[in-house]
Structures are given as structure tokens and as C-alpha cells.
Design an enzyme around this catalytic site. Structure first.
Site, PDB file in Angstrom:
ATOM      1  N   CYS A  27       0.622  -1.112  -0.134  1.00 24.95           N
ATOM      2  CA  CYS A  27      -0.179   0.092  -0.077  1.00 24.95           C
ATOM      3  C   CYS A  27       0.839   1.489  -0.448  1.00 24.95           C
ATOM      4  CB  CYS A  27      -0.472  -0.123   1.330  1.00 24.95           C
ATOM      5  SG  CYS A  27      -1.937  -1.372   1.454  1.00 24.95           S
ATOM      6  N   GLN A 102      -3.599  -7.139  -6.031  1.00 23.85           N
ATOM      7  CA  GLN A 102      -3.911  -7.535  -5.272  1.00 23.85           C
ATOM      8  C   GLN A 102      -5.917  -7.090  -4.773  1.00 23.85           C
ATOM      9  OE1 GLN A 102      -2.829  -6.789  -0.554  1.00 23.85           O
ATOM     10  NE2 GLN A 102      -2.812  -9.018  -0.267  1.00 23.85           N
ATOM     11  N   TYR A 185      -7.369  -8.511   7.518  1.00 25.15           N
ATOM     12  CA  TYR A 185      -8.531  -8.184   6.975  1.00 25.15           C
ATOM     13  C   TYR A 185      -9.584  -8.587   7.118  1.00 25.15           C
ATOM     14  CZ  TYR A 185      -4.906  -4.512   6.472  1.00 25.15           C
ATOM     15  OH  TYR A 185      -3.775  -3.400   6.215  1.00 25.15           O
ATOM     16  N   ARG A 327       9.854  -4.500   2.266  1.00 26.23           N
ATOM     17  CA  ARG A 327      11.127  -3.234   2.206  1.00 26.23           C
ATOM     18  C   ARG A 327      12.512  -4.090   1.517  1.00 26.23           C
ATOM     19  NH1 ARG A 327       9.868  -5.264   9.201  1.00 26.23           N
ATOM     20  NH2 ARG A 327       9.149  -7.155   7.242  1.00 26.23           N
TER      21      ARG A 327
HETATM   22  C1  FMN Z   1       4.877  -0.508   2.315  1.00 24.95           C
HETATM   23  C2  FMN Z   1       4.027  -1.578   3.076  1.00 24.95           C
HETATM   24  C3  FMN Z   1       2.728  -1.779   2.313  1.00 24.95           C
HETATM   25  C4  FMN Z   1       2.715  -3.217   2.685  1.00 24.95           C
HETATM   26  N1  FMN Z   1       1.259  -3.275   1.841  1.00 24.95           N
HETATM   27  C5  FMN Z   1       0.712  -4.848   2.129  1.00 24.95           C
HETATM   28  C6  FMN Z   1      -0.811  -4.454   1.326  1.00 24.95           C
HETATM   29  O1  FMN Z   1      -1.067  -3.777   0.252  1.00 24.95           O
HETATM   30  N2  FMN Z   1      -0.611  -6.125   1.074  1.00 24.95           N
HETATM   31  C7  FMN Z   1      -0.329  -7.136   1.743  1.00 24.95           C
HETATM   32  O2  FMN Z   1      -1.100  -8.136   1.505  1.00 24.95           O
HETATM   33  N3  FMN Z   1       0.691  -6.901   2.833  1.00 24.95           N
HETATM   34  C8  FMN Z   1       1.730  -5.526   2.452  1.00 24.95           C
HETATM   35  N4  FMN Z   1       2.304  -5.335   2.783  1.00 24.95           N
HETATM   36  C9  FMN Z   1       3.567  -6.530   3.586  1.00 24.95           C
HETATM   37  C10 FMN Z   1       4.675  -7.485   2.946  1.00 24.95           C
HETATM   38  O3  FMN Z   1       3.007  -7.217   1.493  1.00 24.95           O
HETATM   39  C11 FMN Z   1       5.301  -8.368   3.491  1.00 24.95           C
HETATM   40  O4  FMN Z   1       4.552  -9.265   3.662  1.00 24.95           O
HETATM   41  C12 FMN Z   1       5.638  -7.427   4.551  1.00 24.95           C
HETATM   42  O5  FMN Z   1       6.501  -6.217   4.401  1.00 24.95           O
HETATM   43  C13 FMN Z   1       6.969  -8.212   5.044  1.00 24.95           C
HETATM   44  O6  FMN Z   1       7.926  -8.958   3.501  1.00 24.95           O
HETATM   45  P1  FMN Z   1       9.446  -8.025   3.630  1.00 24.95           P
HETATM   46  O7  FMN Z   1       9.895  -8.819   4.921  1.00 24.95           O
HETATM   47  O8  FMN Z   1       9.882  -7.924   2.621  1.00 24.95           O
HETATM   48  O9  FMN Z   1       8.837  -6.595   4.250  1.00 24.95           O
HETATM   49  C14 FMN Z   1       2.887  -3.792   3.042  1.00 24.95           C
HETATM   50  C15 FMN Z   1       4.615  -3.911   3.126  1.00 24.95           C
HETATM   51  C16 FMN Z   1       5.253  -2.779   3.612  1.00 24.95           C
HETATM   52  C17 FMN Z   1       6.812  -2.002   3.550  1.00 24.95           C
END
Ligand code: FMN
Length: 386
Positions: A27, A102, A185, A327
């Protein structure tokens, strides 16, 4: 490494994936009344050029009241569809990444402030706020404004909105749809006994709690073209005693597989403020491995996957078929290039960037690869090699 598993192609229904790197939905809270803006142009544009095989557009709401914040993207009317179509058009023009979306509804976690303004719930009477809905009238945070429990008409409206959004996604040419059933959600709220205390056929037993999410899956699957993939993102545990857990996730995954899901993306948490998550590198991978052992469709692992060796090991050992980055790829949007350089693989890159390679990584884009022969691309107009 001769043939890194991370860079092996994979086909998933219509999706021709050049490697196993997926960009997770993120997001951006930068939409205007649900419409993508020029921020999304820049953001999705740069991620589409990262070298990842697949890019997932952020959680996009199927109804305005399904947005997490007032800045969320939606796909619920002609204006939101048109804004997304325009963004997608330029992404497509310059990138061959697979792009999907998504689709979600935030349920009781909707109507919140954008994160950089605190992320708190906004009550229905306050500016930017609205009344939330959920399986049961239980707020996420005790003391905040409670959601209204959905009646059957409300559920049908939401199910149909998922299907309508899938049709819009198909019309603008998205390659796949991912249904958001994770992170606390609406669909996860139906699954978890902590948030679903209904006494009708949509609450109580596991079968009953899965009923609405599965109805939504069926509606989306029927609405989206049969030759294009529909995937689901799940939270494999609430990390709370007596909540949704791995065993129930395996049952849900098998039910989805029986209905034709094309891939399952395994995350965790987000449903309850009391969650205790043992965060660390690969902390969610064991859940992906367990789901992979239970189903035969491809499984995506996500969560603190940061190094190429770590990603390679997850795919090579068969813990998951694909790894997703969030991230990590915000911090380093060329992570797939760096992973290819480190693991000795090649990948496609935009022709405009072919001169970016430092000489030690000349092999990266492939001497005979699809991006054209080297060494001419490192040659300057004046004939000098850089
Ligand atoms: C800025 C940001 C926005 C995110 N928005 C969503 C989203 O729209 N839908 C979702 O399922 N997860 C969302 N997440 C979670 C990520 O998709 C991911 O599952 C989570 O950050 C763990 O992965 P990472 O360690 O590589 O960041 C978001 C994470 C971040 C950092």
C-alpha cells in the site's frame, strides 16, 4: 553457482515467470478517492524495472468502505479503473514483468489514518472516516468504534464487488488477481474465531468460517478469464492462543486448491493486537513449507528475506517455489540485479540501462541474452569502452 534455483523460470497458468522473485503488494496511501496518482506511476514503474519476474499492485479495495485508509487505491468504479489503466499502460510499455493486483476489503481495519499521520482509526463522524463492517461487531482495538456485523445482503454486496473488481482487472489487462485473505482484513476476519463469532452458517465451525472467503474465491474465479491466474494470500497464524493457526490454514489451502487456486502466498499475523511474532530472517518460511507439503500448487514465501543466498536456499531446498520481497525491494529496487550478480545468473533489463553494469558484472545481462550482444552495449558513442 551454475544454475541458481532463484533464476529458474516457472509457468503458473498464463504467467511466464522469468525467475522466482515476486514483489509483494505494498500500500502506498497515495491515491485520490481511490484513483492511482502519478506517485503510482513512479513507484510501480521503478519496481517493474527491478528484474523481479512478477509485480503485485498494492491491496486495492473492492468498495470505498473497504479501503484501509482514505489514501488507498480502489478498483470499484470507472474512475478508479481508468486511473489504473493509464498507469498500467506505461508500465507495460517499458517492462515485461508480469503484473497483477491484490484485491481486498479491510473490514473492521478500514477507516484509518495514513501511517505517516499515525495510522489510528478514524470514527465515522470524523473527517475522512466511515462506518466499518465485519463478520461480528468486535473492534480490532478495544475502545475504538465497533464495526457493524454484516448481514447476508452486505456479504453478497461484498462478494459481488470482488467479482466486479476482478472483471475490471481483466479489462485493463492485468495478468492475475490475488485475493487478500491475510493480515487481519475482512476475509481473514471471517476465518479467525477471534474476530468471527457469528452464529449463522458463516461462523462457528472451521467449515462455516471458511464459507464466505471460499464464496468470494469462487466469484472471483468465475469473473476473471479462465486462462488467467487467481491466487490467494493467507496469514498462516494469528500468533494468538485460540486464533487462526497453521492446521486451519492447511485445510483452507486444500479447499482453495480443490476450487482451482493457482498459487498460495503465505504470510502471517495482522488480526489481533495481542499477537506475539518472533520476527527474524525467514520467520514465515516454515509456514510456507508446511503449506507446500499440503498442496501441489506453487507456494510463495515472504517475510524478512533480504539476502540472495537466503532466497536461493528457500527455493533450492523446496521450502517454497517463489520468494516475495517488500521492504527489501523498497530499500534496494535493483535487488534482483544484485542477486543475479551474486549468484551468477542473468536477467533481462531495460535497454536504456544496459550501460549501467560495472565491468565486474558484465555477465549479468547475458552475453547472448535477450537484451542484445555485449560488448557493444558498454561502448560509448565515441567508441570508448566504459
Ligand atoms: C509499505 C508496505 C506496504 C504494505 N502493503 C501491503 C499490502 O497492500 N498488502 C499486503 O498483503 N501486504 C502488505 N504489506 C506487507 C508486505 O507485502 C510483506 O508481507 C511484509 O512487509 C513482509 O515482507 P518484507 O519483510 O520483505 O517486508 C506491506 C508492507 C509494506 C512495507
Amino acid at each position: 553457482m551454475a544454475h541458481p534455483a532463484l533464476f529458474k523460470p516457472l509457468r503458473v497458468r498464463n504467467l511466464e515467470l522469468a525467475n522466482r522473485i515476486v514483489i509483494a503488494p505494498m500500500c502506498q496511501y497515495s491515491a485520490e478517492d481511490g484513483r492511482m496518482t502519478d506517485w503510482h506511476h513512479i513507484h510501480l514503474g521503478q519496481l517493474a524495472m527491478s528484474g523481479a519476474a512478477l509485480l503485485t499492485i498494492e491491496a486495492s479495495a473492492v468498495l470505498p468502505e473497504g479501503r484501509i485508509t482514505w489514501g488507498d487505491v480502489g478498483l470499484y468504479d470507472d474512475a478508479t479503473e481508468e486511473a489504473m489503466r493509464v498507469t498500467l499502460e506505461s508500465v507495460r510499455r517499458w517492462s515485461d514483468a508480469v503484473v497483477g493486483i491484490q484485491l481486498g476489503h479491510a473490514g473492521r481495519k478500514a477507516s484509518t489514518e495514513v501511517p505517516w499521520a499515525g495510522g489510528h482509526q478514524i470514527a465515522p463522524d470524523d473527517a475522512h472516516g466511515w462506518q466499518t463492517v465485519a463478520p461480528s461487531a468486535i473492534p480490532f482495538d478495544p475502545g475504538t468504534h465497533a464495526p457493524v456485523a454484516l448481514d447476508r445482503d452486505g456479504m453478497v454486496r461484498i462478494r459481488d464487488a470482488f467479482a466486479a473488481a476482478a472483471k475490471r482487472a481483466a479489462r485493463i489487462g492485468l495478468d492475475f488477481v490475488q485475493i487478500h485473505a491475510a493480515h487481519g482484513y475482512l476475509l481473514h476476519q471471517f476465518l479467525s474465531p477471534l474476530s468471527n463469532q457469528r452464529t449463522d452458517e458463516y461462523g462457528g465451525s472451521l467449515e462455516n468460517r471458511m464459507r464466505f472467503p471460499l464464496e468470494v474465491f469462487d466469484a472471483v474465479r468465475a469473473a476473471f478469464p479462465a486462462d488467467r491466474a487467481v491466487t490467494v494470500r493467507v496469514s498462516a497464524t494469528d500468533w494468538v492462543e485460540s486464533g487462526w493457526d497453521l492446521e486451519q490454514t492447511l485445510a483452507f489451502s486444500k479447499a482453495l486448491e480443490a476450487r482451482g487456486v493457482d498459487a498460495i502466498h503465505v504470510s502471517t499475523g495482522g488480526l489481533h493486537p495481542a499477537q506475539k511474532i518472533p520476527v527474524g530472517p525467514s520467520y514465515q518460511v516454515p509456514f510456507a513449507r508446511a503449506v507446500k507439503q499440503a498442496v501441489s500448487v506453487p507456494v510463495v514465501a515472504v517475510g524478512l528475506i533480504t539476502s540472495p543466498e537466503q532466497a536461493e536456499a528457500i527455493v533450492a531446498t523446496g521450502d517454497a517455489d517463489l520468494i516475495a520481497l517488500a521492504r527489501t525491494v523498497l530499500y534496494d529496487p535493483r535487488w534482483p540485479w544484485h542477486a543475479a550478480a551474486e549468484l551468477g545468473a542473468t536477467l533481462r533489463a531495460p535497454k536504456q540501462y544496459l550501460r549501467s553494469q560495472p565491468s565486474k558484472h558484465r555477465h549479468l545481462f547475458g552475453v547472448d541474452g535477450p537484451v542484445g550482444p555485449t560488448p557493444t552495449w558498454v561502448r560509448d558513442d565515441d567508441g570508448a569502452y566504459r
